[in-house]
Design an enzyme around this catalytic site. Structure first.
Site, PDB file in Angstrom:
ATOM      1  CG  ASN A   9      21.287 -24.941 -31.639  1.00  0.00           C
ATOM      2  OD1 ASN A   9      21.107 -25.373 -32.778  1.00  0.00           O
ATOM      3  ND2 ASN A   9      20.325 -24.340 -30.938  1.00  0.00           N
ATOM      4  CD1 TRP A  10      26.976 -25.251 -35.469  1.00  0.00           C
ATOM      5  CD2 TRP A  10      27.098 -25.781 -37.649  1.00  0.00           C
ATOM      6  NE1 TRP A  10      28.297 -25.419 -35.792  1.00  0.00           N
ATOM      7  CE2 TRP A  10      28.413 -25.742 -37.115  1.00  0.00           C
ATOM      8  CE3 TRP A  10      26.933 -26.108 -38.995  1.00  0.00           C
ATOM      9  CZ2 TRP A  10      29.546 -26.021 -37.890  1.00  0.00           C
ATOM     10  CZ3 TRP A  10      28.054 -26.382 -39.769  1.00  0.00           C
ATOM     11  CH2 TRP A  10      29.348 -26.331 -39.218  1.00  0.00           C
ATOM     12  CG  HIS A  93      16.476 -23.887 -28.827  1.00  0.00           C
ATOM     13  ND1 HIS A  93      16.091 -22.610 -29.173  1.00  0.00           N
ATOM     14  CD2 HIS A  93      17.793 -23.819 -28.515  1.00  0.00           C
ATOM     15  CE1 HIS A  93      17.150 -21.800 -29.072  1.00  0.00           C
ATOM     16  NE2 HIS A  93      18.190 -22.517 -28.672  1.00  0.00           N
ATOM     17  N   GLY A 169      21.686 -14.826 -28.306  1.00  0.00           N
ATOM     18  CA  GLY A 169      22.023 -13.996 -29.456  1.00  0.00           C
ATOM     19  C   GLY A 169      22.072 -12.507 -29.177  1.00  0.00           C
ATOM     20  N   GLY A 223      25.324 -21.157 -29.481  1.00  0.00           N
ATOM     21  CA  GLY A 223      24.778 -20.894 -30.809  1.00  0.00           C
ATOM     22  C   GLY A 223      25.841 -20.298 -31.717  1.00  0.00           C
ATOM     23  N   GLY A 224      25.799 -18.978 -31.870  1.00  0.00           N
ATOM     24  CA  GLY A 224      26.670 -18.275 -32.826  1.00  0.00           C
ATOM     25  C   GLY A 224      28.130 -18.665 -32.760  1.00  0.00           C
TER      26      GLY A 224
HETATM   27  P1  13P Z   1      23.844 -17.917 -28.804  1.00  0.00           P
HETATM   28  O1  13P Z   1      25.050 -18.633 -28.255  1.00  0.00           O
HETATM   29  O2  13P Z   1      24.001 -17.482 -30.231  1.00  0.00           O
HETATM   30  O3  13P Z   1      23.368 -16.832 -27.889  1.00  0.00           O
HETATM   31  O4  13P Z   1      22.647 -19.012 -28.870  1.00  0.00           O
HETATM   32  C1  13P Z   1      22.380 -19.767 -27.748  1.00  0.00           C
HETATM   33  C2  13P Z   1      21.442 -20.847 -28.121  1.00  0.00           C
HETATM   34  O5  13P Z   1      20.278 -20.616 -28.382  1.00  0.00           O
HETATM   35  C3  13P Z   1      21.987 -22.214 -28.185  1.00  0.00           C
HETATM   36  O6  13P Z   1      20.963 -23.157 -28.255  1.00  0.00           O
END
Ligand code: 13P
Length: 243
Positions: A9-10, A93, A169, A223-224
């Protein structure tokens, strides 16, 4: 056999120049023993499609409107995403729930819109830190699943992502035992026990091998660490080799 997916998920990251990373992730998806999905900003989906990155890499959106079209300035319909080349869309989300006040009934309506457009709905659920600390996680998730996931969801049209909000995050994750317990509990609540359940929240190359090896974990929503092939490729490998 349940679906196994490594999904990135960018979020609100990425311009045309960053498609070099998407392309490298596409190369990592080649011959992968799991599905690989990149949920890009909507502006990049048609560009990624036009570049024909890799057949093995599925593209996704990050949200869609519940209606097919109409006077909804700024919104995107599931049909538009499908037309741009998406195969999936993230729905509900926690950032949409938190910053845009999305509630479970809207999430369910969006999931149906995604299905109608032929997209897989990646429906997100997760508890806040306060709910986690007060031991309400399982109840909160059961309530979210009951309303957010339409009863006619199937393993083909739906994937669930369990993302504890406090783990997103932050570099924090629940213990492996807790992730296992939550996924088993979620499976009991689903309309079909074969629907894949992903874990999301601070997934990294370091913790992916252990998390992906858990019995009820069918993949990850990242995410990251999905922004670069350097970090996402080892996570894909961790999922492929976990079982
Ligand atoms: P992170 O992997 O950056 O913690 O984000 C998770 C997320 O919200 C994916 O949808």
């Amino acid at each position: 056999m349940r679906r196994r997916l490594a999904a990135g998920n960018w979020k609100m990251n990425g311009i045309t120049a960053d498609l070099v990373e998407a392309s490298a992730i596409g190369a990592a998806a080649q011959d992968a023993a799991c599905e690989v999905v990149l949920c890009l900003p909507a502006t990049l989906v048609p560009q990624a499609t036009a570049r024909n990155l890799n057949k093995a890499l599925q593209l996704g959106g990050q949200d869609c409107h519940a209606e097919l079209n109409g006077a909804f300035t700024g919104d995107i319909s599931a049909d538009m995403l499908a037309d741009a080349g998406a195969a999936c869309v993230i729905i509900g989300h926690s950032e949409r729930r938190q910053f845009y006040g999305e509630i479970d009934v809207q999430v369910a309506a969006k999931a149906k819109a995604a299905w109608n457009a032929g997209l897989t709905a990646i429906i997100c659920v997760g508890e806040t830190e306060a709910q986690y600390r007060s031991g309400q996680t399982l109840d909160v998730l059961a309530a979210q699943i009951a309303i957010s996931v339409p009863t006619d969801a199937t393993p083909n049209n739906t994937v669930i992502a369990y993302e504890p909000i406090w783990a997103i995050g932050t570099g924090l994750t629940p213990t492996l035992k807790k992730i296992s317990a939550v996924h088993a509990h979620l499976r009991d609540q689903l309309p079909d026990a074969d629907i894949a359940i992903l874990y999301g929240g601070s997934v990294s190359p370091g913790n992916a091998p252990d998390i992906m090896a858990l019995g009820d974990v069918d993949g990850c929503l990242v995410g990251g660490a999905s922004l670069t092939a350097e970090k996402f490729a080892p996570i894909i490998t961790a999922l492929e080799t976990a079982k």
